[in-house]
Write an enzyme that holds these catalytic residues in place. Structure first.
Site, PDB file in Angstrom:
ATOM      1  N   CYS A   3       0.854  -1.194   0.000  1.00  0.00           N
ATOM      2  CA  CYS A   3       0.000   0.000   0.000  1.00  0.00           C
ATOM      3  C   CYS A   3       0.888   1.241   0.000  1.00  0.00           C
ATOM      4  O   CYS A   3       1.680   1.436   0.930  1.00  0.00           O
ATOM      5  CB  CYS A   3      -0.912  -0.013   1.227  1.00  0.00           C
ATOM      6  SG  CYS A   3      -1.795   1.533   1.465  1.00  0.00           S
ATOM      7  N   ASN A  85     -12.909  10.243  -1.947  1.00  0.00           N
ATOM      8  CA  ASN A  85     -13.405   9.382  -3.011  1.00  0.00           C
ATOM      9  C   ASN A  85     -13.459   7.959  -2.480  1.00  0.00           C
ATOM     10  O   ASN A  85     -12.437   7.433  -2.030  1.00  0.00           O
ATOM     11  CB  ASN A  85     -12.478   9.457  -4.234  1.00  0.00           C
ATOM     12  CG  ASN A  85     -12.433  10.849  -4.831  1.00  0.00           C
ATOM     13  OD1 ASN A  85     -13.435  11.553  -4.855  1.00  0.00           O
ATOM     14  ND2 ASN A  85     -11.259  11.265  -5.299  1.00  0.00           N
ATOM     15  N   HIS A  96      -6.272   3.249   0.462  1.00  0.00           N
ATOM     16  CA  HIS A  96      -5.982   3.572   1.862  1.00  0.00           C
ATOM     17  C   HIS A  96      -6.717   4.889   2.059  1.00  0.00           C
ATOM     18  O   HIS A  96      -6.415   5.877   1.361  1.00  0.00           O
ATOM     19  CB  HIS A  96      -4.461   3.706   2.060  1.00  0.00           C
ATOM     20  CG  HIS A  96      -4.015   4.072   3.447  1.00  0.00           C
ATOM     21  ND1 HIS A  96      -3.001   3.371   4.102  1.00  0.00           N
ATOM     22  CD2 HIS A  96      -4.395   5.068   4.282  1.00  0.00           C
ATOM     23  CE1 HIS A  96      -2.790   3.926   5.294  1.00  0.00           C
ATOM     24  NE2 HIS A  96      -3.623   4.961   5.429  1.00  0.00           N
ATOM     25  N   HIS A  98      -8.226   8.376   2.467  1.00  0.00           N
ATOM     26  CA  HIS A  98      -7.549   9.676   2.512  1.00  0.00           C
ATOM     27  C   HIS A  98      -8.553  10.771   2.225  1.00  0.00           C
ATOM     28  O   HIS A  98      -9.551  10.563   1.531  1.00  0.00           O
ATOM     29  CB  HIS A  98      -6.392   9.731   1.502  1.00  0.00           C
ATOM     30  CG  HIS A  98      -6.771   9.324   0.114  1.00  0.00           C
ATOM     31  ND1 HIS A  98      -6.874   7.992  -0.259  1.00  0.00           N
ATOM     32  CD2 HIS A  98      -7.093  10.046  -0.974  1.00  0.00           C
ATOM     33  CE1 HIS A  98      -7.242   7.936  -1.529  1.00  0.00           C
ATOM     34  NE2 HIS A  98      -7.392   9.161  -1.992  1.00  0.00           N
ATOM     35  N   HIS A 100      -8.777  14.591   0.673  1.00  0.00           N
ATOM     36  CA  HIS A 100      -8.133  15.658  -0.088  1.00  0.00           C
ATOM     37  C   HIS A 100      -8.535  16.990   0.555  1.00  0.00           C
ATOM     38  O   HIS A 100      -9.736  17.259   0.726  1.00  0.00           O
ATOM     39  CB  HIS A 100      -8.622  15.672  -1.535  1.00  0.00           C
ATOM     40  CG  HIS A 100      -8.342  14.415  -2.312  1.00  0.00           C
ATOM     41  ND1 HIS A 100      -7.327  14.340  -3.251  1.00  0.00           N
ATOM     42  CD2 HIS A 100      -8.937  13.205  -2.312  1.00  0.00           C
ATOM     43  CE1 HIS A 100      -7.340  13.120  -3.796  1.00  0.00           C
ATOM     44  NE2 HIS A 100      -8.295  12.413  -3.244  1.00  0.00           N
TER      45      HIS A 100
END
Ligand code: 5GP
Ligand code: ZN
Length: 112
Positions: A3, A85, A96, A98, A100
């Site tokens: 990852c 997303n 993984h 996240h 933005h």
């Protein structure tokens, strides 16, 4: 596990860090879509928003508790956009979780 964000979190892959503590990391996106484009991740591997639950949600709350500080540290005084997303159809390319953090320009809605 292969990852890239786990590798960024443990320092195996370099990144331009803008905030770090024992639980989370914020770093500059490699392919910025706005003058300020930061990715904020938990250091623990959570694949996507579908996997957030009552056991692991404290780290997600921790991310959001740090967003004002991270945004201000990047000079974002006129608002910003937070994007997650989840899944391929939403555009998730790194599995993984996240967030933005984007700013420094105006954004359209719902896209752009
Ligand atoms: P997603 O499309 O999954 O929501 O967002 C993944 C983001 O990770 C993209 O904006 C992409 O530019 C960024 N990214 C992918 N690989 C790397 C990397 O190795 N380093 C950094 N800093 N950003 C990356
Ligand atoms: Zn990971």
């Amino acid at each position: 596990m292969d990852c890239i964000f786990c590798k960024i979190a443990n320092g195996e892959i370099p990144s331009t860090k803008v905030y770090e503590d024992d639980k989370i990391l914020a770093f500059k996106d490699l392919d910025p879509q706005a003058p300020v484009h930061i990715l904020i991740i938990p250091k623990e591997h959570i694949k996507w928003a579908y996997d957030v639950n009552s056991e692991n949600c404290a780290v997600i709350a921790h991310i959001f508790s740090k967003i004002p500080e991270i945004a201000r540290s990047q000079g974002l005084e006129n608002g910003f956009r937070i994007v997650n997303n989840c899944g391929e159809s939403a555009g998730q390319t790194v599995h993984h979780i996240h967030f933005h953090l984007m700013g420094g320009r105006d954004f359209g809605w719902p896209a752009g």
